[in-house]
Design a protein around this motif. Structure first.
Motif, PDB file in Angstrom:
ATOM      1  N   GLU A  68     -13.648   8.193   6.423  1.00  0.00           N
ATOM      2  CA  GLU A  68     -12.534   8.022   5.481  1.00  0.00           C
ATOM      3  C   GLU A  68     -12.567   9.142   4.456  1.00  0.00           C
ATOM      4  OE1 GLU A  68     -12.781   4.727   2.681  1.00  0.00           O
ATOM      5  OE2 GLU A  68     -14.903   4.503   3.139  1.00  0.00           O
ATOM      6  N   GLY A  69     -11.467   9.283   3.735  1.00  0.00           N
ATOM      7  CA  GLY A  69     -11.405  10.270   2.667  1.00  0.00           C
ATOM      8  C   GLY A  69     -11.706  11.664   3.158  1.00  0.00           C
ATOM      9  N   THR A  70     -12.610  12.340   2.468  1.00  0.00           N
ATOM     10  CA  THR A  70     -12.942  13.720   2.815  1.00  0.00           C
ATOM     11  C   THR A  70     -14.130  13.820   3.778  1.00  0.00           C
ATOM     12  OG1 THR A  70     -14.353  13.889   0.851  1.00  0.00           O
ATOM     13  CG2 THR A  70     -12.058  14.581   0.623  1.00  0.00           C
ATOM     14  N   GLN A  71     -14.579  12.706   4.311  1.00  0.00           N
ATOM     15  CA  GLN A  71     -15.707  12.750   5.240  1.00  0.00           C
ATOM     16  C   GLN A  71     -15.355  13.568   6.478  1.00  0.00           C
ATOM     17  OE1 GLN A  71     -16.467   8.578   5.739  1.00  0.00           O
ATOM     18  NE2 GLN A  71     -17.744   8.443   3.910  1.00  0.00           N
ATOM     19  N   ASP A  72     -16.356  14.301   6.971  1.00  0.00           N
ATOM     20  CA  ASP A  72     -16.135  15.260   8.051  1.00  0.00           C
ATOM     21  C   ASP A  72     -17.430  15.353   8.856  1.00  0.00           C
ATOM     22  OD1 ASP A  72     -15.002  17.192   9.612  1.00  0.00           O
ATOM     23  OD2 ASP A  72     -14.617  18.605   7.987  1.00  0.00           O
ATOM     24  N   ALA A  73     -17.560  14.505   9.865  1.00  0.00           N
ATOM     25  CA  ALA A  73     -18.799  14.417  10.642  1.00  0.00           C
ATOM     26  C   ALA A  73     -18.752  15.349  11.848  1.00  0.00           C
ATOM     27  CB  ALA A  73     -19.025  12.983  11.100  1.00  0.00           C
ATOM     28  N   VAL A  74     -19.841  16.079  12.066  1.00  0.00           N
ATOM     29  CA  VAL A  74     -19.924  17.045  13.154  1.00  0.00           C
ATOM     30  C   VAL A  74     -21.118  16.704  14.034  1.00  0.00           C
ATOM     31  CG1 VAL A  74     -20.253  19.478  13.741  1.00  0.00           C
ATOM     32  CG2 VAL A  74     -18.909  18.846  11.736  1.00  0.00           C
ATOM     33  N   THR A  95      -5.368  -2.574  10.685  1.00  0.00           N
ATOM     34  CA  THR A  95      -3.924  -2.827  10.614  1.00  0.00           C
ATOM     35  C   THR A  95      -3.300  -2.231   9.361  1.00  0.00           C
ATOM     36  OG1 THR A  95      -4.401  -4.997   9.640  1.00  0.00           O
ATOM     37  CG2 THR A  95      -4.045  -4.899  12.029  1.00  0.00           C
ATOM     38  N   ASP A  96      -4.109  -2.055   8.296  1.00  0.00           N
ATOM     39  CA  ASP A  96      -3.580  -1.482   7.058  1.00  0.00           C
ATOM     40  C   ASP A  96      -3.964  -0.011   6.904  1.00  0.00           C
ATOM     41  OD1 ASP A  96      -6.282  -1.837   6.660  1.00  0.00           O
ATOM     42  OD2 ASP A  96      -6.088  -2.788   4.688  1.00  0.00           O
ATOM     43  N   TRP A  97      -4.364   0.615   8.005  1.00  0.00           N
ATOM     44  CA  TRP A  97      -4.789   2.012   7.914  1.00  0.00           C
ATOM     45  C   TRP A  97      -3.638   2.892   7.431  1.00  0.00           C
ATOM     46  CZ3 TRP A  97      -3.205   6.529  10.374  1.00  0.00           C
ATOM     47  CH2 TRP A  97      -4.030   7.639  10.172  1.00  0.00           C
ATOM     48  N   ALA A  98      -3.988   3.896   6.613  1.00  0.00           N
ATOM     49  CA  ALA A  98      -2.972   4.792   6.046  1.00  0.00           C
ATOM     50  C   ALA A  98      -3.499   6.224   6.000  1.00  0.00           C
ATOM     51  CB  ALA A  98      -2.578   4.335   4.643  1.00  0.00           C
ATOM     52  N   GLY A  99      -2.560   7.182   6.114  1.00  0.00           N
ATOM     53  CA  GLY A  99      -2.915   8.587   6.012  1.00  0.00           C
ATOM     54  C   GLY A  99      -2.769   9.319   7.325  1.00  0.00           C
ATOM     55  N   ILE A 100      -3.519  10.414   7.453  1.00  0.00           N
ATOM     56  CA  ILE A 100      -3.543  11.233   8.664  1.00  0.00           C
ATOM     57  C   ILE A 100      -4.999  11.528   8.989  1.00  0.00           C
ATOM     58  CG2 ILE A 100      -2.871  13.415   9.733  1.00  0.00           C
ATOM     59  CD1 ILE A 100      -0.503  13.545   7.839  1.00  0.00           C
ATOM     60  N   GLY A 101      -5.422  11.252  10.209  1.00  0.00           N
ATOM     61  CA  GLY A 101      -6.793  11.529  10.625  1.00  0.00           C
ATOM     62  C   GLY A 101      -6.829  12.471  11.806  1.00  0.00           C
ATOM     63  N   TRP A 197     -12.738  14.195  11.311  1.00  0.00           N
ATOM     64  CA  TRP A 197     -12.275  14.586   9.980  1.00  0.00           C
ATOM     65  C   TRP A 197     -11.402  13.483   9.385  1.00  0.00           C
ATOM     66  CZ3 TRP A 197      -7.935  18.595   8.840  1.00  0.00           C
ATOM     67  CH2 TRP A 197      -7.887  18.857   7.454  1.00  0.00           C
ATOM     68  N   GLY A 198     -11.777  13.051   8.192  1.00  0.00           N
ATOM     69  CA  GLY A 198     -11.030  11.995   7.515  1.00  0.00           C
ATOM     70  C   GLY A 198      -9.713  12.438   6.922  1.00  0.00           C
ATOM     71  N   ASN A 199      -9.667  13.677   6.413  1.00  0.00           N
ATOM     72  CA  ASN A 199      -8.429  14.244   5.874  1.00  0.00           C
ATOM     73  C   ASN A 199      -7.775  13.325   4.842  1.00  0.00           C
ATOM     74  OD1 ASN A 199      -6.347  16.260   5.765  1.00  0.00           O
ATOM     75  ND2 ASN A 199      -5.062  14.939   7.037  1.00  0.00           N
ATOM     76  N   SER A 200      -8.591  12.682   4.004  1.00  0.00           N
ATOM     77  CA  SER A 200      -8.116  11.815   2.910  1.00  0.00           C
ATOM     78  C   SER A 200      -7.455  10.518   3.391  1.00  0.00           C
ATOM     79  CB  SER A 200      -7.158  12.576   1.973  1.00  0.00           C
ATOM     80  OG  SER A 200      -7.826  13.686   1.395  1.00  0.00           O
ATOM     81  N   SER A 201      -7.616  10.173   4.667  1.00  0.00           N
ATOM     82  CA  SER A 201      -7.061   8.915   5.164  1.00  0.00           C
ATOM     83  C   SER A 201      -7.979   7.745   4.792  1.00  0.00           C
ATOM     84  CB  SER A 201      -6.899   8.974   6.679  1.00  0.00           C
ATOM     85  OG  SER A 201      -8.165   9.061   7.313  1.00  0.00           O
ATOM     86  N   THR A 202      -7.495   6.529   5.010  1.00  0.00           N
ATOM     87  CA  THR A 202      -8.316   5.354   4.738  1.00  0.00           C
ATOM     88  C   THR A 202      -9.299   5.140   5.893  1.00  0.00           C
ATOM     89  OG1 THR A 202      -6.639   3.900   5.704  1.00  0.00           O
ATOM     90  CG2 THR A 202      -6.528   4.277   3.330  1.00  0.00           C
TER      91      THR A 202
END
Length: 295
Positions: A68-74, A95-101, A197-202
């Motif tokens: 979620e958020g700015t997390q970015d696992a490699v 079901t309440d997921w929001a943003g772009i991942g 990459w979370g890209n600021s999503s929930t």
């Protein structure tokens, strides 16, 4: 019965054999921020950037990795530079997921060295559009956005051929994109890293990763454990041993369609190693043969 007794005897004598593949279900890691275990690290090796091992959702209990958020696992790989491969994971969007991942595959990546980074696949899912798609429309015009499924685990699968420069990506068993592995002239015919990459999503979750080489991996490796309902059941783990044999025996006895492996048990004849929708003794003795052959 004599053949079956011989099969049990063979299984009892089988050693553990390492196979050319990888899997991870996150179940052996402690809950919390992950950076290092299983090869998972934060982008540029920043610990805080990596995901979190969570027991809030799981496909194979008890854990998954949450992003979620700015997390970015490699997760880096070595020496995957030829052959045909299938990379599979499962994605859970609440079901309440929001943003772009983003789910990203890279053909070149080094921590802290921007000049070496080269992207192969960038799958994007956006709540506003309700679809998953490949962002590289100009490179792979065979791009068909697929509707997002919320509130349940959905398979995300990428089939790629590094010898012939091809890639096919599927979500919910529907093809999203088909085209070349190489995005640019400087791309490599090499699989180097997964990037979540979370890209600021929930918050959303991944579980049950596997990487299998087609025709060169370890086909009889089917499971981590032979105990139904336990973590790793039905998840290949890169080791061939008695658990795999008894797992196959269980699904064969239960008439599970997954036990259909071949048309004939006679090597070299048409249909050998090709499922035909019929489960019979040919499938059992075919599995016995490939199990005995090892990896």
């Amino acid at each position: 019965m004599k053949g079956l007794r011989s099969a049990f005897a063979l299984a009892a004598m089988a050693p553990a054999i390492a196979c050319a593949q990888w899997s991870d279900n996150f179940d052996s890691y402690p809950v919390g921020v992950i950076n290092g275990p299983g090869g998972w690290e934060g982008w540029d090796n920043v610990a805080a950037a990596c995901g979190v091992i969570s027991n809030a959702q799981s496909r194979s209990a008890p854990n998954s990795i949450s992003i979620e958020g700015t997390q970015d696992a490699v997760r880096l790989f070595d020496d995957v530079d030829s052959g045909q491969w299938v990379l599979t994971t499962h994605l859970y969007l609440p079901t309440d997921w929001a943003g772009i991942g983003y789910y990203i595959l890279m053909n070149s990546y080094d921590h802290g060295v921007a000049a070496t980074r080269n992207w192969t696949l960038q799958l994007e899912w956006a709540a506003v559009t309700g679809v998953i798609r490949d962002v590289d429309l100009a490179i792979r015009p065979n791009n068909t956005p697929v509707p997002i499924v919320y509130g349940q685990w959905v398979e995300l699968r990428v089939e790629f051929d590094l010898d012939n420069d091809t890639l096919d990506a599927y979500y919910n068993n529907q093809i999203v994109v088909s085209g070349p592995w190489k995005r640019t002239a400087t791309s490599l015919l090499n699989f180097d890293a997964i990037d979540l990459w979370g890209n600021s999503s929930t918050i959303h979750y991944y579980d049950d990763f596997s990487l299998v080489q087609v025709g060169g991996g370890c086909d009889p490796d089917l499971t981590t454990t032979a105990v139904p309902g336990t973590p790793g059941y039905g998840v290949p783990n890169g080791v061939l041993n008695n658990d795999d044999f008894f797992y196959y025996l269980t699904i064969f006895s239960n008439n599970d369609p997954a036990a259909d492996l071949t048309t004939t048990a006679v090597p070299g004849t048409p249909g050998y190693g090709v499922p035909n929708g019929i489960l019979n003794n040919d499938d059992f003795f075919y599995y016995l043969a490939i199990f005995a052959a090892g990896c």
